[in-house]
Design an enzyme around this catalytic site. Structure first.
Site, short mmCIF file in Angstrom:
data_model
loop_
_atom_site.label_atom_id
_atom_site.label_comp_id
_atom_site.label_asym_id
_atom_site.label_seq_id
_atom_site.Cartn_x
_atom_site.Cartn_y
_atom_site.Cartn_z
N LYS A 49 -3.64 4.35 39.83
CA LYS A 49 -3.79 4.68 38.82
C LYS A 49 -2.54 6.59 38.61
CE LYS A 49 -6.41 3.01 35.40
NZ LYS A 49 -7.86 3.53 34.01
N TYR A 93 -3.20 -4.59 29.73
CA TYR A 93 -4.02 -3.82 28.44
C TYR A 93 -4.26 -5.02 27.44
CZ TYR A 93 -5.25 -0.31 31.94
OH TYR A 93 -5.24 0.21 33.02
N ARG A 99 -16.05 -3.08 41.58
CA ARG A 99 -15.93 -2.19 39.82
C ARG A 99 -17.53 -1.17 40.71
NH1 ARG A 99 -13.17 -2.51 35.46
NH2 ARG A 99 -15.41 -1.62 33.91
N ASN A 144 -9.35 8.27 35.70
CA ASN A 144 -10.34 7.82 36.21
C ASN A 144 -10.12 7.05 37.50
OD1 ASN A 144 -8.82 5.37 34.65
ND2 ASN A 144 -11.27 5.05 33.77
N HIS A 185 -7.54 1.80 38.59
CA HIS A 185 -8.53 0.31 37.97
C HIS A 185 -8.75 -0.78 38.64
CE1 HIS A 185 -8.01 -3.23 35.06
NE2 HIS A 185 -7.22 -4.19 36.48
N GLU A 201 -4.82 -10.75 36.18
CA GLU A 201 -4.63 -9.57 36.27
C GLU A 201 -3.67 -9.70 37.85
OE1 GLU A 201 -7.48 -6.62 34.48
OE2 GLU A 201 -7.62 -6.44 36.32
N1 UDP Z 1 -9.99 4.39 28.19
C1 UDP Z 1 -9.66 5.76 27.55
N2 UDP Z 1 -10.82 5.95 26.56
C2 UDP Z 1 -12.46 4.93 26.44
C3 UDP Z 1 -12.29 3.62 26.94
C4 UDP Z 1 -10.88 3.12 27.67
O1 UDP Z 1 -9.31 6.32 27.66
O2 UDP Z 1 -12.74 5.15 25.38
C5 UDP Z 1 -8.81 4.04 29.22
C6 UDP Z 1 -9.49 4.26 30.61
O3 UDP Z 1 -8.45 4.97 32.29
C7 UDP Z 1 -10.07 3.06 30.88
C8 UDP Z 1 -8.71 2.09 30.65
O4 UDP Z 1 -8.29 2.59 29.20
O5 UDP Z 1 -9.57 2.39 32.89
C9 UDP Z 1 -9.22 0.70 30.40
O6 UDP Z 1 -10.56 0.44 29.45
P1 UDP Z 1 -11.49 -0.83 30.12
O7 UDP Z 1 -12.92 -0.38 28.59
O8 UDP Z 1 -11.05 -1.92 30.73
O9 UDP Z 1 -12.26 0.41 31.32
P2 UDP Z 1 -12.06 0.20 32.81
O10 UDP Z 1 -12.55 -1.34 33.15
O11 UDP Z 1 -11.26 -0.08 33.81
O12 UDP Z 1 -13.76 0.35 33.22
MG MG Z 2 -10.53 -3.25 32.02
#
Ligand code: UDP
Ligand code: MG
Length: 164
Positions: free
Chosen positions: A11, A51, A94, A125, A128, A139
């Site tokens: 990212k 997304y 993950r 974070n 991805h 994806e």
């Molecule tokens: N995100 C955020 N606030 C939240 C939840 C998600 O900014 O409360 C952002 C964060 O960058 C995250 C992305 O949205 O990585 C996608 O969310 P997801 O729940 O899919 O998390 P991931 O799969 O990336 O762990």
């Molecule tokens: Mg996700």
């Protein structure tokens, strides 16, 4: 154990902070095998498609800006897109990444070590990583053509969200 492939994106915060090599080192150390890599200009369309399951969340508009590098002054909207392969690769990636919220992530994980929550509440974070098999199939095919992957394993049907 099933051989899986999973999508990883470095990212904009990870790219801007010079963490690309570090993330790849961690995934190497986790025993994952790199089978595809390219720099991608993330269009609004690609970001929204990637997304799409989060489109009704309050953080969605800023998430689209974040992944397009708008908070990190990335003029080309670029991310490094990677596909990793291995037994149980989705869960193992993950695990190496850590929890979504960097404040809750294992401190030894990539997100726990290097992620942050901005004062605006955005989770920055670092990377991805696909969340499950359905997401990984969709994806990997959204970001890569089969010929860009050394050993493609997912079929076109899954990319449209259809059950096999
Ligand atoms: N995100 C955020 N606030 C939240 C939840 C998600 O900014 O409360 C952002 C964060 O960058 C995250 C992305 O949205 O990585 C996608 O969310 P997801 O729940 O899919 O998390 P991931 O799969 O990336 O762990
Ligand atoms: Mg996700």
């Amino acid at each position: 154990m099933p051989i899986e492939q999973t999508l990883v994106l470095i990212k904009p915060d990870g790219f801007k902070r010079g963490l690309t090599g570090l993330v790849m080192d961690r995934l190497d150390a986790a025993g994952l095998e790199l089978v595809a890599a390219k720099m991608v200009r993330v269009t609004e369309k690609l970001a929204r498609e990637h997304y799409r399951e989060l489109s009704d969340k309050p953080f969605f508009p800023n998430l689209i800006r974040y992944i397009r590098g708008e908070f990190h002054d990335l003029k080309q909207n670029q991310v490094l897109a990677l596909v990793y392969q291995g037994d149980n690769a989705i869960a193992r990636t993950r695990q190496a990444a850590g929890a979504t919220n960097p404040e809750q992530a294992d401190p030894r994980s990539i997100r726990g070590s290097f992620g942050r929550v901005t004062t605006q509440g955005q989770f920055e974070n670092v990377l991805h990583a696909s969340g499950n098999l359905a997401d990984a199939e969709r994806e990997v095919q959204l970001w890569f053509k089969p010929e860009e992957i050394l050993t493609p394993i997912y079929t076109a049907a899954a990319a449209n969200g259809k059950k096999k």
